[in-house]
Write an enzyme that holds these catalytic residues in place. Structure first.
Site, PDB file in Angstrom:
ATOM      1  N   ASP A 136     -31.564  71.061  38.469  1.00 30.50           N
ATOM      2  CA  ASP A 136     -31.501  72.008  39.915  1.00 30.50           C
ATOM      3  C   ASP A 136     -30.333  71.534  40.435  1.00 30.50           C
ATOM      4  O   ASP A 136     -30.089  70.430  41.150  1.00 30.50           O
ATOM      5  CB  ASP A 136     -32.834  71.302  40.400  1.00 30.50           C
ATOM      6  CG  ASP A 136     -32.819  71.918  41.759  1.00 30.50           C
ATOM      7  OD1 ASP A 136     -32.097  72.988  42.112  1.00 30.50           O
ATOM      8  OD2 ASP A 136     -33.756  71.481  42.714  1.00 30.50           O
TER       9      ASP A 136
ATOM     10  N   ASP B  70     -34.120  67.329  51.266  1.00 27.24           N
ATOM     11  CA  ASP B  70     -33.538  68.009  50.298  1.00 27.24           C
ATOM     12  C   ASP B  70     -32.707  69.456  50.834  1.00 27.24           C
ATOM     13  O   ASP B  70     -32.934  70.400  51.075  1.00 27.24           O
ATOM     14  CB  ASP B  70     -34.728  68.958  49.518  1.00 27.24           C
ATOM     15  CG  ASP B  70     -34.301  69.766  48.374  1.00 27.24           C
ATOM     16  OD1 ASP B  70     -32.915  69.437  47.938  1.00 27.24           O
ATOM     17  OD2 ASP B  70     -35.133  70.557  47.730  1.00 27.24           O
TER      18      ASP B  70
ATOM     19  N   HIS C  28     -38.937  82.579  43.457  1.00 21.67           N
ATOM     20  CA  HIS C  28     -39.661  81.485  43.999  1.00 21.67           C
ATOM     21  C   HIS C  28     -40.342  82.167  45.134  1.00 21.67           C
ATOM     22  O   HIS C  28     -39.661  83.197  45.599  1.00 21.67           O
ATOM     23  CB  HIS C  28     -38.520  80.496  44.547  1.00 21.67           C
ATOM     24  CG  HIS C  28     -39.227  79.170  44.856  1.00 21.67           C
ATOM     25  ND1 HIS C  28     -40.396  78.602  44.373  1.00 21.67           N
ATOM     26  CD2 HIS C  28     -38.845  77.854  45.310  1.00 21.67           C
ATOM     27  CE1 HIS C  28     -40.930  77.478  44.523  1.00 21.67           C
ATOM     28  NE2 HIS C  28     -39.754  77.018  45.159  1.00 21.67           N
TER      29      HIS C  28
ATOM     30  N   ARG D 141     -31.702  81.744  40.173  1.00 20.94           N
ATOM     31  CA  ARG D 141     -32.801  81.682  41.194  1.00 20.94           C
ATOM     32  C   ARG D 141     -32.596  82.265  42.312  1.00 20.94           C
ATOM     33  O   ARG D 141     -31.406  82.149  43.218  1.00 20.94           O
ATOM     34  CB  ARG D 141     -33.102  80.170  41.443  1.00 20.94           C
ATOM     35  CG  ARG D 141     -33.965  79.964  42.646  1.00 20.94           C
ATOM     36  CD  ARG D 141     -34.039  78.402  42.802  1.00 20.94           C
ATOM     37  NE  ARG D 141     -34.974  78.288  44.024  1.00 20.94           N
ATOM     38  CZ  ARG D 141     -35.544  76.687  44.129  1.00 20.94           C
ATOM     39  NH1 ARG D 141     -35.171  75.856  43.271  1.00 20.94           N
ATOM     40  NH2 ARG D 141     -35.880  76.575  45.316  1.00 20.94           N
TER      41      ARG D 141
ATOM     42  N   GLY E 129     -35.026  68.815  36.670  1.00 23.96           N
ATOM     43  CA  GLY E 129     -34.240  67.681  37.369  1.00 23.96           C
ATOM     44  C   GLY E 129     -34.081  68.081  38.704  1.00 23.96           C
ATOM     45  O   GLY E 129     -33.232  68.524  39.167  1.00 23.96           O
ATOM     46  N   SER E 130     -35.335  67.731  39.634  1.00 24.70           N
ATOM     47  CA  SER E 130     -35.763  68.462  40.842  1.00 24.70           C
ATOM     48  C   SER E 130     -34.682  67.720  41.944  1.00 24.70           C
ATOM     49  O   SER E 130     -34.509  66.442  42.022  1.00 24.70           O
ATOM     50  CB  SER E 130     -36.793  68.184  41.028  1.00 24.70           C
ATOM     51  OG  SER E 130     -37.100  68.276  42.478  1.00 24.70           O
ATOM     52  N   GLY E 131     -34.049  68.861  42.655  1.00 19.87           N
ATOM     53  CA  GLY E 131     -33.398  68.157  43.829  1.00 19.87           C
ATOM     54  C   GLY E 131     -34.335  67.673  44.893  1.00 19.87           C
ATOM     55  O   GLY E 131     -33.964  66.686  45.596  1.00 19.87           O
TER      56      GLY E 131
HETATM   57  C1  SPV Z   1     -36.993  71.255  43.527  1.00 18.55           C
HETATM   58  O1  SPV Z   1     -37.909  70.806  43.173  1.00 18.55           O
HETATM   59  O2  SPV Z   1     -36.064  70.723  44.035  1.00 18.55           O
HETATM   60  C2  SPV Z   1     -37.034  72.931  43.675  1.00 18.55           C
HETATM   61  C3  SPV Z   1     -38.181  73.534  43.895  1.00 18.55           C
HETATM   62  O3  SPV Z   1     -35.969  73.297  43.929  1.00 18.55           O
HETATM   63  S1  SPV Z   1     -38.666  73.507  45.457  1.00 18.55           S
HETATM   64  O4  SPV Z   1     -38.899  72.263  46.165  1.00 18.55           O
HETATM   65  O5  SPV Z   1     -40.020  74.309  45.653  1.00 18.55           O
HETATM   66  O6  SPV Z   1     -37.628  74.468  46.138  1.00 18.55           O
HETATM   67 MG    MG Z   2     -34.369  72.174  44.406  1.00 11.49          MG
END
Ligand code: SPV
Ligand code: MG
Length: 292
Positions: free
Chosen positions: A85, A58, A188, A157, A45-47
């Protein structure tokens, strides 16, 4: 007694470092359904994806409710566990304590909390603001998530590598978060080479499984990750929204250039396919059963 959460337990069983599970990012229920249909064992569930789908950065711009409702809706149309997320947890440890029961009630299997300051900046953004909260403060957030998360898995994380603080600090933070009760640690990296992440993985003591988001180092194969024996979950972090952007751009450009909609017909989904994804069979059953 710990609340039971069958989706969380299903996800826990999938986090096998000898055979990492795969999660695909989604920004809406349709993407989640397509990811599950393609065989991904979990939904990220990506931010980043959700923010992009609203065409905003983001960077803690969207409110929690927008993300939460999307997680609930994703869980309503497919069965794969949702890994939500939740960025920095929308504030401090008290905000986390109020947020996580709502995610549990929405049917989420796991939350991922990151150790950056609120408001956050995207990890992948060149020149982004990557500030970390003290490890002790973040332990409080992990503890709050464990205490109030209704049995959801808590994935901690660390952004230590993203913030340029090096492997020793990343390992120190990962260990501290496990001490605080994290079920897994997401490490990450935005390095273009997989060496940074490979070195971290080899040094990790394996107390809990690791989670990787290999966007920046796509040359690392899933088989190579499995061979490390440390990673329980590989997240394809943004491939749904990037696929959608590329496909829409191409289709829109062609329609403008070609002067009709006939040319793209063979390269886009049929209306029948979309009806099927909308659950047309179930609708027909309801019509037969109840419409007089
Ligand atoms: C997201 O998909 O929101 C993540 C991964 O947190 S990243 O964009 O790589 O930080
Ligand atoms: Mg994110």
């Amino acid at each position: 007694m710990k609340a039971s959460n069958p989706k969380a337990e299903a996800l826990r069983a999938l986090l096998d470092p000898q055979r990492p599970a795969m999660a695909m990012a989604a920004h809406n229920p349709l993407a989640a359904k397509l990811a599950a249909e393609a065989g991904f064992e979990a939904i990220w569930g990506s931010g980043f994806e959700l923010s992009a789908s609203y065409a905003v950065p983001d960077a803690s711009i969207l409110p929690m409710g927008t993300h939460l409702e999307m997680m609930r809706a994703m869980g309503e149309v497919q069965d794969a566990p949702i890994v939500a997320d939740i960025d920095t947890g929308f504030g401090n440890a008290v905000n986390v304590a109020y947020a996580v029961p709502r995610y549990a009630a929405a049917g989420v299997a796991a939350v991922v909390l990151e150790d950056k300051t609120f408001p956050k900046d995207s990890s992948l953004r060149p020149g982004g603001r990557q500030e970390l909260v003290p490890a002790g403060e973040f332990q409080g957030k992990v503890e709050a998530a464990r205490a109030h998360g209704g049995g959801m898995l808590v994935i901690a994380r660390t952004e230590a590598l993203i913030a340029g603080q090096g492997e020793a600090e990343a390992l120190r933070r990962g260990a501290a978060y496990v001490e605080a009760g994290a079920d897994a640690v997401l490490i990450h990296s935005k390095s273009k080479s997989p060496e940074e992440i490979l070195s971290f993985c080899r040094a990790w003591d394996g107390r809990v499984p690791l989670v990787l988001v290999p966007t920046s180092y796509p040359q690392l194969s899933f088989a190579d990750v499995a061979a490390l024996g440390k990673v329980g979950l590989i997240i394809c972090g943004n491939h749904a929204i990037r696929a959608a952007v590329a496909a829409m751009r191409d289709t829109f450009r062609r329609i403008r250039e070609e002067g009709d909609i006939a040319g793209v017909e063979g390269s886009i989904a049929s209306v029948a396919e979309v009806f099927a994804l909308q659950g047309d069979d179930a609708l027909r059953d309801l019509e037969r059963a109840f419409l007089r």
